[in-house]
Scaffold this active site. Structure first.
Site, PDB file in Angstrom:
ATOM      1  N   SER A 255       0.853  -1.180   0.000  1.00  0.00           N
ATOM      2  CA  SER A 255       0.000   0.000   0.000  1.00  0.00           C
ATOM      3  C   SER A 255       0.890   1.232   0.000  1.00  0.00           C
ATOM      4  O   SER A 255       1.729   1.384   0.889  1.00  0.00           O
ATOM      5  CB  SER A 255      -0.909   0.024   1.226  1.00  0.00           C
TER       6      SER A 255
ATOM      7  N   ASN B 116       0.016   4.192   0.676  1.00  0.00           N
ATOM      8  CA  ASN B 116      -0.353   4.941   1.879  1.00  0.00           C
ATOM      9  C   ASN B 116      -1.162   3.989   2.740  1.00  0.00           C
ATOM     10  O   ASN B 116      -2.303   3.674   2.424  1.00  0.00           O
ATOM     11  CB  ASN B 116      -1.170   6.185   1.542  1.00  0.00           C
TER      12      ASN B 116
ATOM     13  N   HIS C 217       0.525  19.790   1.940  1.00  0.00           N
ATOM     14  CA  HIS C 217       1.670  19.217   2.647  1.00  0.00           C
ATOM     15  C   HIS C 217       2.606  20.326   3.123  1.00  0.00           C
ATOM     16  O   HIS C 217       2.419  21.497   2.813  1.00  0.00           O
ATOM     17  CB  HIS C 217       2.427  18.227   1.753  1.00  0.00           C
TER      18      HIS C 217
ATOM     19  N   LYS D 292       7.960  20.172   0.690  1.00  0.00           N
ATOM     20  CA  LYS D 292       7.668  19.018  -0.171  1.00  0.00           C
ATOM     21  C   LYS D 292       7.535  19.493  -1.610  1.00  0.00           C
ATOM     22  O   LYS D 292       6.605  20.239  -1.937  1.00  0.00           O
ATOM     23  CB  LYS D 292       6.381  18.320   0.276  1.00  0.00           C
TER      24      LYS D 292
ATOM     25  N   GLY E  57       2.100  11.502  -3.804  1.00  0.00           N
ATOM     26  CA  GLY E  57       1.863  10.222  -4.453  1.00  0.00           C
ATOM     27  C   GLY E  57       0.481   9.679  -4.144  1.00  0.00           C
ATOM     28  O   GLY E  57      -0.170   9.057  -4.994  1.00  0.00           O
ATOM     29  N   THR E  58       0.014   9.921  -2.920  1.00  0.00           N
ATOM     30  CA  THR E  58      -1.329   9.479  -2.548  1.00  0.00           C
ATOM     31  C   THR E  58      -2.376  10.197  -3.378  1.00  0.00           C
ATOM     32  O   THR E  58      -3.354   9.598  -3.846  1.00  0.00           O
ATOM     33  CB  THR E  58      -1.575   9.736  -1.055  1.00  0.00           C
TER      34      THR E  58
END
Length: 271
Positions: free
Chosen positions: A131, A133, A163, A167, A172-173
């Site tokens: 997974s 996340n 975020h 960052k 990615g999520t």
């Protein structure tokens, strides 16, 4: 009914790995046996020392540079491996774990196609779950969003993510959420500010109403809760490749009695 204690080894001890180790270290039915790192240096030799606690099971650090995976797993056997290291971590332990039937839980967020294929090959011999996340909340959000998208495929949908200021890349999520909902990556709305750990939101726009599904990470220990969910729900599974959606899907099954509020058997208690 008491749960059988699960012996766990972990790869990776960055900020998230440390938070996950804290959760595992303080869970009665899980015994964190060790944490593997490329090399072991500094004044701390165990998770217990890092956390500043006395323990009969201190979860020592082991250096992968000093021994191969077969030696590590033979001398310090575990029931499951939790991976928060990097995409090449599985190259070290994968084959050795599969030969021994050790469950592999990988939370690496950005695998190459080659690494994902390796995980699927390992899953022919042992239980493997991946997974990007592993928090329960974000996976619930994703599943709920997919259900609503199927109910009304033509409504407006937007994906937002927030975020910490430094960052650089799009979450990615958020990319996974957008992809699952059929939304172009370029449409993801991003915010960078202060020390925000992570916020993801899906907005559904109807003609006369809106639905917002929102998940906010308050602390990285949330990843530890996700690991516990995976460990508990992978018990007694046969060899194969699993995702968080696979593990959560039974909890979305609601029969007539459940809808009426009558007592039902919780999926985690069945069997």
């Amino acid at each position: 009914m008491n749960k059988k204690t699960l012996r766990v080894g972990m790869f990776g001890f960055g900020r998230t790995g440390r938070a996950v180790a804290t959760v595992l270290f303080n869970t009665p039915h899980v015994e964190l046996e060790w944490v593997a790192r490329r090399s072991v240096g500094g004044r701390h030799r165990s998770v217990a020392e890092v956390l500043g606690v006395d323990s009969d099971t201190p979860a020592p650090f082991h250096a992968t540079d000093a021994q191969d995976a077969d030696t590590l797993l033979d001398q310090h056997p575990v029931d499951a491996i939790v991976d928060f290291s990097g995409e090449d971590g599985v190259l070290y332990y994968g084959e050795a774990a599969a030969r021994r039937g050790i469950t592999i839980i990988s939370a690496i967020s950005d695998y190459s196609p080659e690494r994902l294929e390796l995980l699927r090959e390992l899953a022919e011999r042992t239980v493997v779950m991946h997974s990007p996340n592993i928090t329960v909340g974000i996976n619930f959000l994703l599943m709920a969003a997919k259900v609503l998208r199927r109910i009304l495929p033509d409504i407006d949908v937007e994906v937002f993510e927030e975020h910490f200021r430094s960052k650089p890349e799009v979450s990615g999520t958020a990319k996974v959420i957008a992809g699952e909902l059929g939304i172009e990556e370029e449409r993801i709305r991003t915010v960078r500010a202060g020390g925000i750990i992570g916020v993801h939101e899906v907005l559904f726009g109807f003609p006369y109403q809106t639905v917002r599904l929102k998940h906010e990470s308050i602390a990285r220990e949330a990843f530890g809760n996700g690991i516990l969910f995976a460990l508990d729900n992978l018990r007694d599974k046969t060899a194969g490749f699993y995702t968080m959606e696979d593990l959560m899907r039974p909890y979305f099954q609601m029969d007539g009695d459940a809808c009426k509020g009558q007592e039902t058997t919780h999926p985690a208690e069945a069997g």
